[in-house]
Motif scaffolding. Structure first.
Motif, PDB file in Angstrom:
ATOM      1  N   ASN A 120       0.818  -1.214   0.000  1.00  0.00           N
ATOM      2  CA  ASN A 120       0.000   0.000   0.000  1.00  0.00           C
ATOM      3  C   ASN A 120       0.852   1.264   0.000  1.00  0.00           C
ATOM      4  O   ASN A 120       0.464   2.286  -0.586  1.00  0.00           O
TER       5      ASN A 120
ATOM      6  N   ALA B 138       1.669   1.742  -3.671  1.00  0.00           N
ATOM      7  CA  ALA B 138       0.601   1.496  -4.642  1.00  0.00           C
ATOM      8  C   ALA B 138       0.779   2.340  -5.904  1.00  0.00           C
ATOM      9  O   ALA B 138       0.635   1.845  -7.033  1.00  0.00           O
TER      10      ALA B 138
ATOM     11  N   ASN C 258      -4.624   3.851  -7.240  1.00  0.00           N
ATOM     12  CA  ASN C 258      -4.391   2.459  -6.852  1.00  0.00           C
ATOM     13  C   ASN C 258      -3.278   1.839  -7.685  1.00  0.00           C
ATOM     14  O   ASN C 258      -2.999   2.264  -8.824  1.00  0.00           O
TER      15      ASN C 258
ATOM     16  N   ASP D  68      -4.677  -1.486  -1.742  1.00  0.00           N
ATOM     17  CA  ASP D  68      -5.090  -0.422  -2.656  1.00  0.00           C
ATOM     18  C   ASP D  68      -4.648  -0.760  -4.077  1.00  0.00           C
ATOM     19  O   ASP D  68      -3.842  -0.046  -4.708  1.00  0.00           O
TER      20      ASP D  68
END
Length: 318
Positions: A140, A143, A154, A178
């Motif tokens: 994350n 991402a 994302n 994400d």
């Protein structure tokens, strides 16, 4: 005249020997009905299946190759419309296999000798852009490093064809990643994108499996997710997310051979030969390299293996 007579005698002798071999093969085959072996959509499985099929032909069996969906094939195996599947991966097919075996209509014929790894994978050059790798908790934080114009903010994960299973969409949700899962249409498209990205040192995070040529050609690593357990897949309360299942990595383990349970009675010799099939990851990866990197026709690769390993496959037919 003597020479001609000798040739005729030799010819008759060979013909007689061929008749004996034919009769023996016919008895060994037990049934002239075709044994239907399933073909899927990745090179290693095509090689494994056709090697086994061509060996069975050497034993006098009638063999038919049938294109089938990896998971949906179990319905055909249970009904007896399909007979043998040479690669069920512990990583993705174990649940469907166990369910089918539980009906008593499908039999697990043991390991192929190969060990399966299937997981999220990234090229080594991405470690500079995402220093926390290979820990999944770094994903994350990085991402956007793995994102594309279509997925930002994302990240993008390139998954395998949807028919392969693997629960990647569920894993993203359960681990609150994400990332957007984009499934490749084919095995070839999956690795063509890896090839292109690697040459440009472009960001990519994707499904890679072994045995496969990619892990020999490219430097990289698999994401280290929370360790797999059967409970993680089946009990939402187990794992880092108390509300959702699949909050762990994929399993690793053998690649299995399975068959319709009627094979052992209808074609006992074939049943025994399939049980005896054995090949390790390095052997299979070398064959995949010949087909996918060197551009050799799969059937030619199979016949080359048959020619070079007569002592091996003859043992399977004993």
């Amino acid at each position: 005249m003597k020479m001609g007579h000798g040739i005729r005698k030799a010819t008759f002798g060979l013909a007689g020997l061929a008749m004996c071999i034919g009769a023996s093969a016919s008895a060994w085959a037990n049934s002239s009905d075709p044994i239907k072996l399933t073909l899927h959509d990745w090179t290693g499985q095509l090689l494994t299946t056709k090697i086994m099929g061509e060996v069975l032909k050497k034993g006098g069996f009638n063999v038919e190759y049938v294109q089938a969906d990896y998971i949906a094939q179990f319905a055909g195996l249970q009904s007896g419309d399909l007979h043998v599947a040479m690669e069920i991966w512990e990583t993705t097919g174990r649940e469907a296999m166990d369910k089918a075996v539980g009906t008593g209509k499908v039999e697990n014929l043991g390991s192929t000798g190969m060990q399966a790894i299937e997981e999220w994978w990234y090229p080594s050059y991405m470690e500079e852009r995402c220093p926390g790798l290979p820990n999944w908790e770094a994903l994350n934080d990085c991402a956007e490093e793995f994102g594309t114009a279509e997925t930002l903010p994302n990240g993008r994960y390139l998954g395998a064809p949807v028919t392969w299973g693997g629960f990647d969409d569920e894993r993203v949700e359960a681990l609150e990643l994400d990332y957007e899962v984009v499934h490749a249409g084919t095995d070839a498209a999956l690795f063509a994108e890896l090839e292109s990205a690697y040459q440009r040192e472009a960001p990519i995070l994707l499904w890679v499996y072994s045995p496969h040529w990619a892990t020999f050609k490219f430097q990289g690593d698999w994401i280290q997710f929370p360790e797999y357990s059967a409970e993680c897949y089946n009990d939402p309360s187990v794992g880092v997310n108390p509300d959702l299942a699949y909050d762990c990595g994929k399993p690793t383990g053998p690649i299995w051979k399975v068959a319709w349970s009627g094979v052992k009675d209808k074609w006992p010799g074939a049943h025994s030969a399939i049980e005896s099939f054995d090949m390790n990851n390095d052997e299979m990866s070398a064959l995949i390299v010949k087909a996918d990197l060197n551009g050799e026709d799969i059937d030619d690769v199979v016949q080359g293996w048959i020619t070079e390993n007569e002592d091996v496959w003859k043992e399977w037919l004993k």
